[in-house]
Design a protein around this motif. Structure first.
Motif, PDB file in Angstrom:
ATOM      1  N   ARG A   1       0.850  -1.199   0.000  1.00 44.50           N
ATOM      2  CA  ARG A   1       0.000   0.000   0.000  1.00 44.50           C
ATOM      3  C   ARG A   1       0.878   1.239   0.000  1.00 44.50           C
ATOM      4  NH1 ARG A   1       0.154  -3.984   3.559  1.00 44.50           N
ATOM      5  NH2 ARG A   1      -0.325  -2.729   5.406  1.00 44.50           N
ATOM      6  N   PHE A   2       0.679   2.080  -0.998  1.00 41.22           N
ATOM      7  CA  PHE A   2       1.436   3.326  -1.126  1.00 41.22           C
ATOM      8  C   PHE A   2       0.531   4.497  -0.773  1.00 41.22           C
ATOM      9  CE2 PHE A   2       4.215   0.537  -3.151  1.00 41.22           C
ATOM     10  CZ  PHE A   2       5.329   1.144  -3.709  1.00 41.22           C
ATOM     11  N   ALA A   3       1.008   5.350   0.135  1.00 42.60           N
ATOM     12  CA  ALA A   3       0.279   6.566   0.496  1.00 42.60           C
ATOM     13  C   ALA A   3       1.162   7.762   0.157  1.00 42.60           C
ATOM     14  CB  ALA A   3      -0.073   6.559   1.981  1.00 42.60           C
ATOM     15  N   LEU A   4       0.663   8.646  -0.699  1.00 43.50           N
ATOM     16  CA  LEU A   4       1.426   9.803  -1.152  1.00 43.50           C
ATOM     17  C   LEU A   4       0.990  11.035  -0.349  1.00 43.50           C
ATOM     18  CD1 LEU A   4       1.136   9.282  -5.025  1.00 43.50           C
ATOM     19  CD2 LEU A   4       2.589   8.075  -3.383  1.00 43.50           C
ATOM     20  N   VAL A   5       1.949  11.679   0.300  1.00 45.86           N
ATOM     21  CA  VAL A   5       1.609  12.853   1.114  1.00 45.86           C
ATOM     22  C   VAL A   5       2.401  14.095   0.709  1.00 45.86           C
ATOM     23  CG1 VAL A   5       0.944  11.458   3.101  1.00 45.86           C
ATOM     24  CG2 VAL A   5       3.288  12.275   2.914  1.00 45.86           C
ATOM     25  N   GLY A   6       3.299  13.966  -0.250  1.00 46.11           N
ATOM     26  CA  GLY A   6       4.093  15.105  -0.682  1.00 46.11           C
ATOM     27  C   GLY A   6       4.655  14.888  -2.061  1.00 46.11           C
ATOM     28  N   ALA A   7       5.206  15.951  -2.633  1.00 50.78           N
ATOM     29  CA  ALA A   7       5.777  15.899  -3.976  1.00 50.78           C
ATOM     30  C   ALA A   7       7.035  16.751  -4.024  1.00 50.78           C
ATOM     31  CB  ALA A   7       4.755  16.373  -5.004  1.00 50.78           C
ATOM     32  N   LEU A   8       7.940  16.509  -3.079  1.00 49.39           N
ATOM     33  CA  LEU A   8       9.129  17.345  -2.952  1.00 49.39           C
ATOM     34  C   LEU A   8      10.022  17.284  -4.175  1.00 49.39           C
ATOM     35  CD1 LEU A   8      10.088  16.651   0.781  1.00 49.39           C
ATOM     36  CD2 LEU A   8       8.993  18.683  -0.164  1.00 49.39           C
ATOM     37  N   ASP A   9       9.996  16.170  -4.900  1.00 45.49           N
ATOM     38  CA  ASP A   9      10.835  16.068  -6.090  1.00 45.49           C
ATOM     39  C   ASP A   9      10.510  17.175  -7.082  1.00 45.49           C
ATOM     40  OD1 ASP A   9      12.827  14.369  -7.646  1.00 45.49           O
ATOM     41  OD2 ASP A   9      11.164  14.450  -9.069  1.00 45.49           O
ATOM     42  N   GLY A  10       9.236  17.550  -7.186  1.00 48.90           N
ATOM     43  CA  GLY A  10       8.845  18.640  -8.067  1.00 48.90           C
ATOM     44  C   GLY A  10       9.005  19.991  -7.412  1.00 48.90           C
ATOM     45  N   GLN A  11       8.641  20.076  -6.128  1.00 52.32           N
ATOM     46  CA  GLN A  11       8.700  21.368  -5.434  1.00 52.32           C
ATOM     47  C   GLN A  11      10.127  21.866  -5.245  1.00 52.32           C
ATOM     48  OE1 GLN A  11       6.369  20.213  -1.978  1.00 52.32           O
ATOM     49  NE2 GLN A  11       4.685  21.528  -2.635  1.00 52.32           N
ATOM     50  N   LEU A  12      11.071  20.948  -5.137  1.00 55.58           N
ATOM     51  CA  LEU A  12      12.454  21.345  -4.890  1.00 55.58           C
ATOM     52  C   LEU A  12      13.315  21.255  -6.144  1.00 55.58           C
ATOM     53  CD1 LEU A  12      13.086  19.688  -1.400  1.00 55.58           C
ATOM     54  CD2 LEU A  12      11.897  21.804  -1.984  1.00 55.58           C
ATOM     55  N   SER A  13      12.686  21.150  -7.297  1.00 58.35           N
ATOM     56  CA  SER A  13      13.429  21.088  -8.546  1.00 58.35           C
ATOM     57  C   SER A  13      13.668  22.490  -9.095  1.00 58.35           C
ATOM     58  CB  SER A  13      12.659  20.265  -9.585  1.00 58.35           C
ATOM     59  OG  SER A  13      13.239  20.417 -10.869  1.00 58.35           O
ATOM     60  N   PRO A  14      14.899  22.811  -9.505  1.00 55.71           N
ATOM     61  CA  PRO A  14      15.151  24.136 -10.088  1.00 55.71           C
ATOM     62  C   PRO A  14      14.498  24.317 -11.453  1.00 55.71           C
ATOM     63  CG  PRO A  14      17.106  22.755 -10.260  1.00 55.71           C
ATOM     64  CD  PRO A  14      16.126  22.001  -9.407  1.00 55.71           C
ATOM     65  N   ASP A  15      14.057  23.213 -12.052  1.00 51.10           N
ATOM     66  CA  ASP A  15      13.473  23.266 -13.393  1.00 51.10           C
ATOM     67  C   ASP A  15      11.953  23.332 -13.384  1.00 51.10           C
ATOM     68  OD1 ASP A  15      16.069  23.006 -14.513  1.00 51.10           O
ATOM     69  OD2 ASP A  15      15.964  20.837 -14.180  1.00 51.10           O
ATOM     70  N   ARG A  16      11.369  23.370 -12.186  1.00 52.12           N
ATOM     71  CA  ARG A  16       9.917  23.399 -12.080  1.00 52.12           C
ATOM     72  C   ARG A  16       9.484  24.521 -11.137  1.00 52.12           C
ATOM     73  NH1 ARG A  16       7.583  19.290 -14.552  1.00 52.12           N
ATOM     74  NH2 ARG A  16       8.952  17.594 -15.218  1.00 52.12           N
ATOM     75  N   ALA A  17       8.207  24.838 -11.163  1.00 51.63           N
ATOM     76  CA  ALA A  17       7.694  25.933 -10.337  1.00 51.63           C
ATOM     77  C   ALA A  17       6.923  25.428  -9.122  1.00 51.63           C
ATOM     78  CB  ALA A  17       6.808  26.849 -11.173  1.00 51.63           C
ATOM     79  N   GLY A  18       6.979  24.121  -8.870  1.00 55.67           N
ATOM     80  CA  GLY A  18       6.372  23.579  -7.657  1.00 55.67           C
ATOM     81  C   GLY A  18       4.989  23.001  -7.832  1.00 55.67           C
ATOM     82  N   GLY A  19       4.449  23.036  -9.062  1.00 56.99           N
ATOM     83  CA  GLY A  19       3.089  22.554  -9.272  1.00 56.99           C
ATOM     84  C   GLY A  19       2.995  21.250 -10.025  1.00 56.99           C
ATOM     85  N   SER A  20       4.120  20.531 -10.186  1.00 58.10           N
ATOM     86  CA  SER A  20       4.098  19.237 -10.860  1.00 58.10           C
ATOM     87  C   SER A  20       5.271  18.403 -10.377  1.00 58.10           C
ATOM     88  CB  SER A  20       4.178  19.398 -12.385  1.00 58.10           C
ATOM     89  OG  SER A  20       5.397  20.025 -12.757  1.00 58.10           O
ATOM     90  N   ALA A  21       5.113  17.086 -10.429  1.00 58.14           N
ATOM     91  CA  ALA A  21       6.170  16.182  -9.977  1.00 58.14           C
ATOM     92  C   ALA A  21       6.037  14.849 -10.710  1.00 58.14           C
ATOM     93  CB  ALA A  21       6.100  15.976  -8.463  1.00 58.14           C
ATOM     94  N   PRO A  22       6.446  14.795 -11.968  1.00 60.27           N
ATOM     95  CA  PRO A  22       6.309  13.549 -12.737  1.00 60.27           C
ATOM     96  C   PRO A  22       7.182  12.434 -12.157  1.00 60.27           C
ATOM     97  CG  PRO A  22       6.740  15.427 -14.174  1.00 60.27           C
ATOM     98  CD  PRO A  22       6.996  15.883 -12.773  1.00 60.27           C
ATOM     99  N   ALA A  23       6.691  11.214 -12.301  1.00 59.47           N
ATOM    100  CA  ALA A  23       7.459  10.045 -11.876  1.00 59.47           C
ATOM    101  C   ALA A  23       7.157   8.895 -12.832  1.00 59.47           C
ATOM    102  CB  ALA A  23       7.093   9.643 -10.446  1.00 59.47           C
ATOM    103  N   VAL A  24       8.144   8.028 -13.022  1.00 64.07           N
ATOM    104  CA  VAL A  24       7.976   6.852 -13.870  1.00 64.07           C
ATOM    105  C   VAL A  24       7.641   5.668 -12.969  1.00 64.07           C
ATOM    106  CG1 VAL A  24       9.103   5.274 -15.474  1.00 64.07           C
ATOM    107  CG2 VAL A  24       9.598   7.726 -15.583  1.00 64.07           C
ATOM    108  N   LEU A  25       6.496   5.050 -13.213  1.00 64.21           N
ATOM    109  CA  LEU A  25       6.061   3.902 -12.416  1.00 64.21           C
ATOM    110  C   LEU A  25       5.852   2.700 -13.324  1.00 64.21           C
ATOM    111  CD1 LEU A  25       3.441   5.535 -10.007  1.00 64.21           C
ATOM    112  CD2 LEU A  25       5.899   5.259  -9.683  1.00 64.21           C
ATOM    113  N   ASP A  26       6.312   1.554 -12.854  1.00 65.70           N
ATOM    114  CA  ASP A  26       6.141   0.317 -13.619  1.00 65.70           C
ATOM    115  C   ASP A  26       4.718  -0.197 -13.382  1.00 65.70           C
ATOM    116  OD1 ASP A  26       6.130  -2.256 -14.639  1.00 65.70           O
ATOM    117  OD2 ASP A  26       8.220  -2.636 -14.086  1.00 65.70           O
ATOM    118  N   THR A  27       3.812   0.129 -14.291  1.00 67.22           N
ATOM    119  CA  THR A  27       2.416  -0.267 -14.111  1.00 67.22           C
ATOM    120  C   THR A  27       2.237  -1.777 -14.192  1.00 67.22           C
ATOM    121  OG1 THR A  27       1.990   0.162 -16.457  1.00 67.22           O
ATOM    122  CG2 THR A  27       1.513   1.934 -14.918  1.00 67.22           C
ATOM    123  N   TYR A  28       3.156  -2.471 -14.859  1.00 69.71           N
ATOM    124  CA  TYR A  28       3.075  -3.927 -14.890  1.00 69.71           C
ATOM    125  C   TYR A  28       3.224  -4.488 -13.480  1.00 69.71           C
ATOM    126  CZ  TYR A  28       4.053  -8.774 -16.185  1.00 69.71           C
ATOM    127  OH  TYR A  28       4.007 -10.144 -16.310  1.00 69.71           O
TER     128      TYR A  28
END
Length: 333
Positions: free
Chosen positions: A236-263
Motif C-alpha cells: 500500500r502506497f500513500a502519497l503525502v508530498g511531492a518534494l521532487d517537483g517542489q524542490l526542482s530548479p526546473d519546475r515551479a512547484g506545481g508538478s512532480a512527474p514520476a515513472v512507475l512500472d504499471t506492470y
C-alpha cells in the motif's frame, strides 16, 4: 506595546529555486484588529515547503492562494492573544505566520488547551503521516515500511508513527549521511538509503531483503520509482508530498512527474492513493490525542531546526530547500 513590527514579503518571483534575495524583511505598523479579529503576538511559525508552489505560481488544485510579489508570506503559527474577543494571554494556533503581529479572525484561531506538553508541537507535521498510515496504508503488525524524505518535517514523524502502529522494520531515504545516522540513532529507523549514492533499487533490496509492505511517500520521482520495484504483493502506497517537483530548479512547484512500472502495480496488486486532510476531517483530533499520549509517555519526539528571529527568516525557506534542516523548520521569535 510596540507600534511597528516586522514581516517577510515576497520581493520577486524566483527564477528557479528561491534564494534569500527573493524575500524582504519589511517593517509596518502593528495592525489593529477589526470586528471579529484578534491581535496575536506570534512566538513561533512553521516554514513549509509548499510555499515553493505558492510563490511559483502553479497553484492549480492547491487549497491555498498564490503569493505575488509584495505579498506577506503565511503559514501555521503559534502566538499569544493581546487584544480582541479572545482571552488575553491565551496561546492560539492560526495561519498568519511570517510576521511578529497578526490579526486573524477569532473563528480562524484555535485555542491551545495544554493537550500537548510542548505548545510548539502543535506545529509538528505528523497529522498527514498519521492519517495516511491509518486511513490509506493501514499499517499492520510486522509490516516493513519505507518513508521517502525521512529527514523532513513529515518523514521524521512518519517513521516513529509507523513503529508505534506496529511496523516491524522502518526504512527511510535521505540525501545526507549525517541525517541518515541521526534517523537511525535518534528516531529508530532500522536502515536508510541515500539519494545520489548507489542505485536506489539496489540499496532498497539490501535494506529490505523481504520487500516493502507500506510506502509513505513525501518525495515522488526516482524514489517512488524504486519503491514500486521493491514492493511486496498487496503493498500500500500513500502519497503525502511531492518534494521532487517542489524542490526542482526546473519546475515551479506545481508538478512532480514520476515513472512507475504499471506492470508491477498490476501483477503485485499494489495500491497507490494520495492523502488529503480535507477528505479525513476526523484525523486531526485523533492525531492530537495520540500525539499527546505518546509525548507524555516519551514514545515520540518532535525534531525541528530552529531559526532564531525575524532577521534570519528571509533565508529560512531557501535553507530548508537546500537541505540545511532536520525535521521541521521553525522560526522562533
Amino acid at each position: 506595546m510596540n507600534t511597528t513590527h516586522r514581516l517577510v514579503r515576497l520581493a520577486r518571483r524566483p527564477d528557479g529555486l528561491p534564494v534569500t534575495g527573493d524575500f524582504t524583511l519589511a517593517e509596518a505598523p502593528v495592525p489593529r484588529p477589526e470586528a471579529g479579529q484578534v491581535l496575536v503576538r506570534n512566538t513561533h511559525f512553521l516554514v513549509f515547503p509548499g510555499l515553493r508552489t505558492l510563490i511559483g505560481g502553479e497553484t492549480r488544485d492547491v487549497p491555498l492562494p498564490p503569493l505575488h510579489p509584495g505579498d506577506t508570506l503565511f503559514g501555521p503559527a503559534i502566538g499569544e492573544v493581546t487584544d480582541g474577543p479572545l482571552e488575553k494571554g491565551r496561546l492560539v494556533l492560526h495561519l498568519q505566520g511570517w510576521r511578529e503581529y497578526a490579526t486573524p479572525a477569532a473563528a480562524e484561531c484555535r485555542l491551545l488547551d495544554g493537550a500537548l506538553s510542548d505548545p510548539v508541537a502543535h506545529l509538528a507535521q505528523g497529522s498527514s503521516a498519521y492519517g495516511a498510515l491509518t486511513r490509506l496504508a493501514g499499517v499492520r503488525e510486522g509490516d516493513t515500511v519505507f518513508v521517502t524524505g525521512a529527514a523532513g518535517a513529515v518523514g521524521t514523524m512518519a517513521g516513529q508513527i509507523a513503529r508505534l502502529l506496529g511496523a516491524a522494520r522502518v526504512i527511510g531515504s535521505t540525501g545526507s549521511p549525517d541525517k541518515a545516522e541521526r534517523l537511525e540513532r535518534e528516531l529508530g529507523y532500522d536502515a536508510t538509503v541515500l539519494r545520489g549514492a548507489a542505485p536506489l533499487e539496489g540499496q532498497l533490496a539490501e535494506a529490505a531483503p523481504d520487500g516493502i509492505d507500506v510506502v509513505l511517500d513525501t518525495v515522488g520521482g526516482e524514489q517512488l520509482t524504486a519503491a514500486v520495484h521493491a514492493a511486496n504483493r498487496g503493498a500500500r502506497f500513500a502519497l503525502v508530498g511531492a518534494l521532487d517537483g517542489q524542490l526542482s530548479p526546473d519546475r515551479a512547484g506545481g508538478s512532480a512527474p514520476a515513472v512507475l512500472d504499471t506492470y508491477r502495480l498490476l501483477t503485485r496488486g499494489i495500491t497507490i492513493a494520495g492523502y488529503s486532510g480535507g477528505d479525513h476531517p476526523d484525523v486531526e483530533a485523533e492525531w492530537e490525542a495520540r500525539l499527546g499520549d505518546w509525548l507524555r509517555a516519551g514514545q515520540i519526539r518532535f525534531p525541528y531546526t530552529p531559526v532564531q528571529g525575524m532577521e534570519q527568516a528571509p533565508g529560512a525557506l531557501p535553507g530548508l530547500i537546500a537541505g540545511r534542516s532536520f525535521g521541521a523548520t521553525i522560526v522562533e521569535l
